[in-house]
Design an enzyme around this catalytic site. Structure first.
Site, PDB file in Angstrom:
ATOM      1  N   SER A 231      11.540 -11.974  15.266  1.00 15.57           N
ATOM      2  CA  SER A 231      10.427 -12.047  14.307  1.00 15.57           C
ATOM      3  C   SER A 231      10.655 -11.038  13.178  1.00 15.57           C
ATOM      4  O   SER A 231      11.710 -11.064  12.545  1.00 15.57           O
ATOM      5  CB  SER A 231       9.105 -11.815  15.043  1.00 15.57           C
ATOM      6  OG  SER A 231       8.006 -12.073  14.201  1.00 15.57           O
ATOM      7  N   ASP A 454       7.966 -23.454  13.762  1.00 13.79           N
ATOM      8  CA  ASP A 454       7.472 -22.077  13.873  1.00 13.79           C
ATOM      9  C   ASP A 454       6.532 -21.781  12.713  1.00 13.79           C
ATOM     10  O   ASP A 454       6.856 -22.036  11.555  1.00 13.79           O
ATOM     11  CB  ASP A 454       8.665 -21.121  13.863  1.00 13.79           C
ATOM     12  CG  ASP A 454       8.298 -19.666  14.110  1.00 13.79           C
ATOM     13  OD1 ASP A 454       7.102 -19.342  14.179  1.00 13.79           O
ATOM     14  OD2 ASP A 454       9.229 -18.859  14.234  1.00 13.79           O
ATOM     15  N   HIS A 483       7.146 -19.295  18.772  1.00 16.65           N
ATOM     16  CA  HIS A 483       7.695 -18.170  18.014  1.00 16.65           C
ATOM     17  C   HIS A 483       8.411 -17.229  18.983  1.00 16.65           C
ATOM     18  O   HIS A 483       7.786 -16.613  19.836  1.00 16.65           O
ATOM     19  CB  HIS A 483       6.549 -17.450  17.308  1.00 16.65           C
ATOM     20  CG  HIS A 483       6.979 -16.311  16.459  1.00 16.65           C
ATOM     21  ND1 HIS A 483       7.775 -16.470  15.346  1.00 16.65           N
ATOM     22  CD2 HIS A 483       6.710 -14.975  16.547  1.00 16.65           C
ATOM     23  CE1 HIS A 483       7.967 -15.288  14.774  1.00 16.65           C
ATOM     24  NE2 HIS A 483       7.343 -14.370  15.484  1.00 16.65           N
TER      25      HIS A 483
END
Length: 533
Positions: A231, A454, A483
């Site tokens: 991320s 996502d 995610h």
């Protein structure tokens, strides 16, 4: 494609409104690069004195903790230093598929967490999961708390006792009065960050996070780093690959931040809203397919009407006196990240609309004992993103762009505005984002993992990073939106990651995996069990 075009148009509108704030370094960051080399040499000599973790009573014995000293300001490596908390679980050397057979240690695998504002200290515990045991056999699993997080020179912008302030609204089309109230709150928050952190505040940004990683690498005794970013963690990883390509052994980017300097961070924020709208629609369609379990309607539209009824009811009377529309929206926003949350979120909504508020309160109540950690995470998030790049300084720009966006993507748009709005009133000079790139032969082959739907890091970011890093390979999970893919439920994705980390083997330039199985619905009265994150 309509949402993508909308974001592109909105982004082009705002380019002329971004204030070109003074940069705190030149484009090469020559002084900071010299400072990083000095700090890395010191760290290599000092190493890391690993021992029991501060909260060792709650952790398995294999995990140990230590600290690494880094400069607050890399341009002044002999000035003030801060301590970063680091954790490690040594390679087990035991092949889980072959009993007592031992495997060679391949060094340290260092993890950079998301956020910004999340901690990676508990990453080594992932080696206890079956999906990670082969990697844990070959690598020391190493996590850390980035600067500002937890015990790593923690940041704070407001009194944690005031951070959770009870039930909150969540208007998808806010009034002018409400906007003025939120602008005042954003100004106060930015002021609080500056007052509580002082001059140190300007040194909390992604470029320094990347430099910190190189010092940690040196402290671990690794000449070349095997690294995983997830991320937000993919962004300092991309900066690292650009700044220190010769120090990279292998690198995995999982759920990728779009690295284009023009998108850091305002345009990336705009792009999230239509992506979350798509994922919110996916979630509602899933609930509708299981109307026999949840009774919320047989179409996504009917599910939306039920959600809106619940939000209106909570606005009139918060559940348990604690859960309002804001808490409801936040919980369902989290479900946009992880589909393993869908069953128990749907059950809570269903039960509430049928007169039982208990599941809703249990899932969405804000707990005072978590306020210190939550406030710290929020402070780091704001500081890093505000420091990283110029933001529009006129609320009229935010209002114009997001009013347009909310017409087609109402679910998350204004929530994102209020989260980031302190950056409009930030009191610290901004960085200029680095132009992430690595030409042929400059960087070892790297692996990129991305889910096609996502929401938090839209798929276009993975495509962009793939183009910018020569020799990179992109593995796409099609028709899925969870995610964070590494070690998750998709055996195809995990197989590519294992082959890369354990053998250095990559598929073709772009590989595809079928989506993982959708979560199974949970009947009211039972308990949904999903992967913890």
């Amino acid at each position: 494609m309509r949402a993508a075009l909308l974001c592109s148009a909105a982004g082009s509108l705002l380019l002329s409104t971004l204030t070109a704030a003074p940069a705190t370094e030149d484009r090469t960051g020559a002084a900071e690069m010299r400072g990083t080399a000095v700090a890395a040499a010191r760290a290599k000599a000092a190493g890391v004195d690993f021992g029991p973790c501060p909260d060792a009573q709650d952790l398995p014995g294999r995990m140990q903790c230590g600290t690494v000293s880094v400069p607050l300001d890399y341009a002044r490596p002999d000035g003030k230093r801060i301590e970063l908390s680091v954790s490690r679980a040594r390679a087990t050397r035991k092949d889980p598929r072959r009993g007592a057979h031992t495997v060679p240690r391949q060094g340290a695998l260092l993890y950079s967490p998301g956020g910004p504002g999340a901690t990676g200290l508990y990453f080594p515990l992932i080696g206890l999961l079956p999906e990670w045991k082969r990697i844990a056999a070959a690598y020391d699993l190493v996590g850390y708390a980035p600067r500002g997080v937890g015990r790593s020179a923690p940041l704070s912008c407001t009194d944690p006792k005031r951070f959770f302030n009870g039930p909150s609204p969540a208007p998808t089309h806010p009034s002018e009065a409400y906007k003025r109230e939120r602008v005042a709150q954003a100004k106060a928050y930015a002021r609080g960050c500056a007052e509580r952190a002082g001059d140190a505040l300007r040194h909390y940004h992604s470029l320094n996070n990347a430099r910190d990683l190189d010092v940690v690498r040196a402290a671990l005794g690794e000449e070349r780093l095997t690294f995983m970013g997830s991320s937000y963690g993919t962004y300092p990883a991309a900066l690292y690959a650009t700044l220190f390509p010769a120090h990279v052994r292998r690198m995995v980017f999982d759920s990728v931040v779009h690295p284009d300097p023009a998108r850091i961070w305002y345009r990336n924020s705009l792009a999230q809203s239509p992506a979350f709208e798509r994922r919110w629609a996916d979630f509602r369609a899933w609930i509708a397919r299981h109307d026999d379990v949840y009774g919320l309607g047989g179409t996504a539209w009917e599910v939306l009407r039920g959600y809106e009824r619940a939000s209106a009811k909570l606005a009139a009377e918060p559940a348990g006196g604690k859960v309002g529309p804001g808490q409801l929206q936040g919980a369902f926003l989290q479900a946009g990240y992880y589909d393993d949350q869908w069953p128990h979120r749907a059950h809570a909504l269903s039960a509430y609309l049928k007169g039982d508020a208990k599941p809703l309160v249990e899932q969405m109540e804000q707990h005072p004992e978590a306020a210190v950690e939550a406030e710290n995470s929020r402070a780091v998030y704001v500081a890093v993103e505000c420091n990283d790049a110029p933001w529009p300084t006129d609320f009229r720009v935010w209002d114009r762009d997001n009013t347009r966006l909310a017409r087609v993507a109402p679910f998350e748009t204004w929530h994102n505005v209020w989260t980031n709005l302190p950056c409009a009133y930030w009191r610290v000079p901004r960085q200029r984002p680095l132009d992430v790139a690595a030409g042929p032969g400059e960087l070892p082959p790297t692996l990129i993992l991305a889910a096609e739907r996502d929401a938090a890091t839209p798929y276009e970011g993975a495509l962009e990073l793939h183009d910018r890093l020569a020799g990179s390979v992109l593995v796409t999970e099609r028709d899925a939106g969870t995610h964070g893919l590494a070690g998750g439920p998709n055996a195809c994705v995990n197989g590519h990651m294992e082959a890369y980390l354990l053998q250095g083997r990559l598929p073709g330039r772009h590989a595809e995996c079928a989506p993982h199985a959708e979560p199974k619905p949970t009947a009211p009265g039972s308990r949904a069990v999903g992967r913890s994150r």
